[in-house]
Design a protein around this motif. Structure first.
Motif: not given
Length: 454
Positions: A273, A363-364, A366-367, A369
């Motif tokens: 993160v 982005v993947n 950070l979320v 996945q």
């Protein structure tokens, strides 16, 4: 009471009783008074003293009740733990300086006796008055040699800890081994997968590791039931591996690996993160320039989003900069990228060479996945195919997929799936924070040199 609750209770009670024993020792030594100088030394160190005693109790197996057999085992473990804790506390007090090295010698002796008694008595009381629910371990032993029989007897003596031998299996129908065990022989090696399901086996121990490669491969990487597979190692296996546990004086080497500890997953997730958020900010100019380059040379869309298979076979959308011509698979259907793939545009080849096309996957990450390090996510079409063709392929989905991985820094962009799987399994079974850092560092080198990304 469950095993987990018993261990938690052990830690809490030990921490309380160790300090209660020390305070009581001061009271007894000084006739009910607590002298400021002597007792002040204890007050300054009590958190460290507690940790040292708890660590000593762990070393001598007081938090692994399966290792302690009977009342005498509890007494021996408690005395050893308190003795080590006392020695460690004395050493720390000595090196901490005169202010702390002022414990009364008699108080130390009294505290040692009280703590040993307290840690012993409460355990005996709980074990005699409380039924502890140990996790059931249903064991299937492969082999019928004298060593296999000895192992079965040792396991049977630990029924109180949840162990149960469901039976033995022979190597094959032709070569029957001598067996004087009281445990039934349920079949041959070929029957092991069926027996695991029928007998609800949780642990397979190979006591006859001769000509068992197929069984080991099937059970170690081909099953989805989380059965623990172990082997009694010969000298060769010990030289190339590590002994993970013992039963009595019989060493065992694990062939299947349990999931990584919770602290590793937590630290890795926090790192994912923090680093993904930081890189999205720092690399925003690179992302902007790459996006404009794709738009000006290939037109829209700039990004390529595609469904991939993630951890535990859960699908998710992965994001990349588009590096191929529009509708690249319209005529051919799903195909893997190859070296000098004609569908890749000149700008796309540059983006792939330096892994810039992968940056939107921040982005993947950070979320949640994906992770920075792990097996690369693959499309369901190829996953289904590789599952049929490559033994153990499904195993790689036990962990979260990554932007980079051991396979990516160890081989070329178009390395075969079979070779990539070997690297993925090496990572899966041996992952550590240090390995993650090494792979990240090697990825930076690959990005800067373009090695392996033709």
């Amino acid at each position: 009471m469950s095993r987990g609750r018993f261990i938690a209770l052990s830690v809490v009670l030990d921490a309380i009783l160790v300090n209660a024993g020390i305070v009581t020792a001061f009271v007894l030594r000084f006739g009910g008074e607590l002298p400021r100088f002597n007792f002040g030394a204890y007050l300054g160190l009590w958190p460290l003293i507690t940790l040292l005693y708890l660590a000593s109790a762990y070393i001598y197996g007081l938090y692994e009740p399966e290792r302690i057999e009977g009342a005498w085992g509890i007494v021996r473990g408690a005395v050893q733990a308190v003795t080590l804790g006392t020695v460690l506390v004395a050493a720390v007090a000595f090196f901490a300086g005169p202010r702390f090295f002022s414990f009364s010698r008699l108080a130390i002796v009294i505290a040692w006796a009280l703590d040993a008694a307290l840690l012993t008595l409460w355990r005996l009381a709980v074990l005699r008055t409380t039924s502890i629910q140990w996790p059931e371990q249903r064991v299937l032993v492969v082999g019928t040699t004298p060593l296999a029989c000895d192992l079965a007897r040792e396991i049977d003596e630990r029924r109180g800890w949840g162990y149960h031998v469901v039976g033995l299996v022979r190597r094959d129908d032709i070569e029957a081994e001598d067996s004087d065990c009281d445990v039934p022989v349920l079949g041959t090696v070929a029957d092991v997968p069926a027996l695991v399901a029928a007998e609800r086996v949780t642990r397979v121990i190979v006591a006859s590791p001769v000509a068992l490669r197929e069984l080991i491969e099937d059970m170690a990487i081909g099953n989805e039931s989380d059965v623990r597979v172990e082997v009694i190692p010969d000298l060769y296996e010990i030289l190339i591996g590590t002994v993970d546990s013992t039963i009595a004086d019989i060493p065992l080497m694990a062939l299947t690996h349990s999931s990584v500890p919770g602290w590793y997953r937590l630290v890795k997730r926090l790192g994912d993160v923090a680093l993904s958020a930081l890189l999205l900010v720092l690399l925003s100019p690179v992302l902007l320039i790459a996006g404009l380059a794709v738009l000006l040379t290939m037109g829209g869309p700039v990004f390529f989003s595609q469904e991939r298979v993630g951890r535990d076979m859960h699908p998710f959308k992965v994001h990349k900069f588009r590096t191929m011509v529009r509708d690249a698979e319209a005529a051919s259907g799903p195909v893997l990228a190859t070296e000098d793939d004609p569908r890749i545009t000149p700008v796309g080849r540059f983006l792939r060479r330096y892994r810039i096309d992968e940056l939107p996957q921040l982005v993947n990450i950070l979320v949640g996945q994906m992770s920075f390090v792990g097996p690369r996510p693959e499309r369901a079409f190829f996953v289904e195919r590789f599952e049929r063709e490559i033994p153990g392929y499904r195993e790689r989905f036990r962990v979260k997929p990554g932007v980079t991985g051991l396979a990516q820094v160890s081989g070329g962009y178009a390395t075969t799936p079979e070779r990539k799987l070997k690297f993925d399994l090496i990572y899966l079974y041996h992952q550590t924070l240090l390995m993650d850092v090494q792979i990240m560092a090697e990825t930076i080198r690959v990005v800067l040199t373009g090695r392996g990304a033709r």
